[in-house]
Design an enzyme around this catalytic site. Structure first.
Site, PDB file in Angstrom:
ATOM      1  N   ASP A   1      37.685  40.595  39.303  1.00  0.00           N
ATOM      2  CA  ASP A   1      37.379  40.617  40.733  1.00  0.00           C
ATOM      3  C   ASP A   1      37.709  41.969  41.359  1.00  0.00           C
ATOM      4  O   ASP A   1      38.598  42.686  40.884  1.00  0.00           O
ATOM      5  CB  ASP A   1      38.223  39.562  41.469  1.00  0.00           C
ATOM      6  CG  ASP A   1      37.759  38.149  41.171  1.00  0.00           C
ATOM      7  OD1 ASP A   1      36.917  37.955  40.283  1.00  0.00           O
ATOM      8  OD2 ASP A   1      38.265  37.229  41.842  1.00  0.00           O
TER       9      ASP A   1
ATOM     10  N   HIS B   1      31.218  38.655  45.615  1.00  0.00           N
ATOM     11  CA  HIS B   1      32.608  38.425  46.051  1.00  0.00           C
ATOM     12  C   HIS B   1      32.748  38.804  47.535  1.00  0.00           C
ATOM     13  O   HIS B   1      33.805  39.260  47.954  1.00  0.00           O
ATOM     14  CB  HIS B   1      33.530  39.271  45.166  1.00  0.00           C
ATOM     15  CG  HIS B   1      34.977  38.859  45.148  1.00  0.00           C
ATOM     16  ND1 HIS B   1      35.403  37.555  45.015  1.00  0.00           N
ATOM     17  CD2 HIS B   1      36.121  39.594  45.247  1.00  0.00           C
ATOM     18  CE1 HIS B   1      36.727  37.517  45.027  1.00  0.00           C
ATOM     19  NE2 HIS B   1      37.191  38.738  45.175  1.00  0.00           N
TER      20      HIS B   1
ATOM     21  N   HIS C   1      35.412  41.366  51.266  1.00  0.00           N
ATOM     22  CA  HIS C   1      36.536  40.591  50.752  1.00  0.00           C
ATOM     23  C   HIS C   1      37.157  39.705  51.841  1.00  0.00           C
ATOM     24  O   HIS C   1      38.370  39.756  52.113  1.00  0.00           O
ATOM     25  CB  HIS C   1      37.611  41.527  50.164  1.00  0.00           C
ATOM     26  CG  HIS C   1      38.436  40.867  49.098  1.00  0.00           C
ATOM     27  ND1 HIS C   1      39.705  40.385  49.339  1.00  0.00           N
ATOM     28  CD2 HIS C   1      38.179  40.586  47.799  1.00  0.00           C
ATOM     29  CE1 HIS C   1      40.186  39.855  48.215  1.00  0.00           C
ATOM     30  NE2 HIS C   1      39.284  39.960  47.277  1.00  0.00           N
TER      31      HIS C   1
ATOM     32  N   HIS D   1      41.722  41.395  37.630  1.00  0.00           N
ATOM     33  CA  HIS D   1      41.188  42.251  38.696  1.00  0.00           C
ATOM     34  C   HIS D   1      40.927  43.655  38.162  1.00  0.00           C
ATOM     35  O   HIS D   1      41.817  44.232  37.516  1.00  0.00           O
ATOM     36  CB  HIS D   1      42.169  42.357  39.864  1.00  0.00           C
ATOM     37  CG  HIS D   1      42.333  41.066  40.613  1.00  0.00           C
ATOM     38  ND1 HIS D   1      43.165  40.069  40.178  1.00  0.00           N
ATOM     39  CD2 HIS D   1      41.757  40.616  41.755  1.00  0.00           C
ATOM     40  CE1 HIS D   1      43.089  39.058  41.033  1.00  0.00           C
ATOM     41  NE2 HIS D   1      42.248  39.360  41.998  1.00  0.00           N
TER      42      HIS D   1
HETATM   43 ZN    ZN Z   1      39.191  39.379  45.324  1.00  0.00          ZN
END
Ligand code: ZN
Length: 204
Positions: free
Chosen positions: A33, A84, A88, A174
């Site tokens: 992510d 995503h 954010h 991430h």
């Molecule tokens: Zn995120």
């Protein structure tokens, strides 16, 4: 206490979201992510390639805008790509209109027809999810590596990730600067550990 493994209660609250893949085959689904980010995402791509592994990248639209050349690398790498949101956004703290607008803005920025979405922080209202689910699969996770947390030691992240991963697990990493010290330690070791045991790694 840090919740590495998604528990039954959370899963059953949101049964329409994807938490893992039902399979008995030795397959693990790595997800990353918050990219694309120069150097960090490049490291992930190179490490995956080294192990013949595929993964899924849940990109922040604004990072795609800022780093088109890195995004291009992800697109060409054969890995999967997911939405995503553009900025954010935390769904619990955002009204439905702006949230869905941000989700669509990211989709436009990605420039390809992905059907995958992961809500930032895993937080999305039911009303928002209802809309997103019309076109996308909402992908959560089975194993939270905790790579984003400076309070966790890289060795512990590695140990817990290995302990909780099983066939069909969706792992959350991430490709961000914040996660770098821990992700860059754990990722090659997770790939190595499971590759040696006959697992393969696929995108969603
Ligand atoms: Zn995120």
């Amino acid at each position: 206490m840090f919740l590495f493994k998604t528990n039954f209660i959370l899963r059953s609250l949101y049964p329409r979201f994807r938490w893992r893949v039902r399979t008995r085959e030795k397959v693990i689904y790595l997800t990353f992510d918050d990219g694309p980010i120069p150097e960090v995402t490049e490291f992930v791509l190179a490490t995956l390639k080294e192990f013949g592994a595929r993964a899924t990248f849940f990109c922040i639209g604004d990072n795609v805008r800022k780093h088109p050349e890195i995004y291009e690398m992800v697109c060409r790498s054969g890995n999967s790509i997911g939405n995503h949101t553009f900025n954010h956004l935390n769904g619990w703290k955002t009204e439905d209109g702006p949230y869905l607008e941000n989700f669509r803005q990211c989709q436009t920025q990605l420039g390809l027809p992905t059907r995958l979405f992961r809500p930032p922080y895993g937080r999305i209202k039911r009303s928002q999810a209802r809309e997103v689910l019309q076109t996308h699969e909402v992908v959560m996770w089975d194993v939270l590596t905790g790579d984003f947390s400076p309070n966790l030691q890289p060795e512990m992240i590695l140990r817990k990730t290995i302990h909780y991963s099983e066939p069909g697990s969706i792992l959350l990493f991430h490709d961000s600067l914040k996660a770098w010290p821990r992700m860059s330690f754990a990722l090659p070791r997770v790939l190595s550990h499971f590759s040696e045991r006959g697992y393969r790694f696929e995108g969603l």
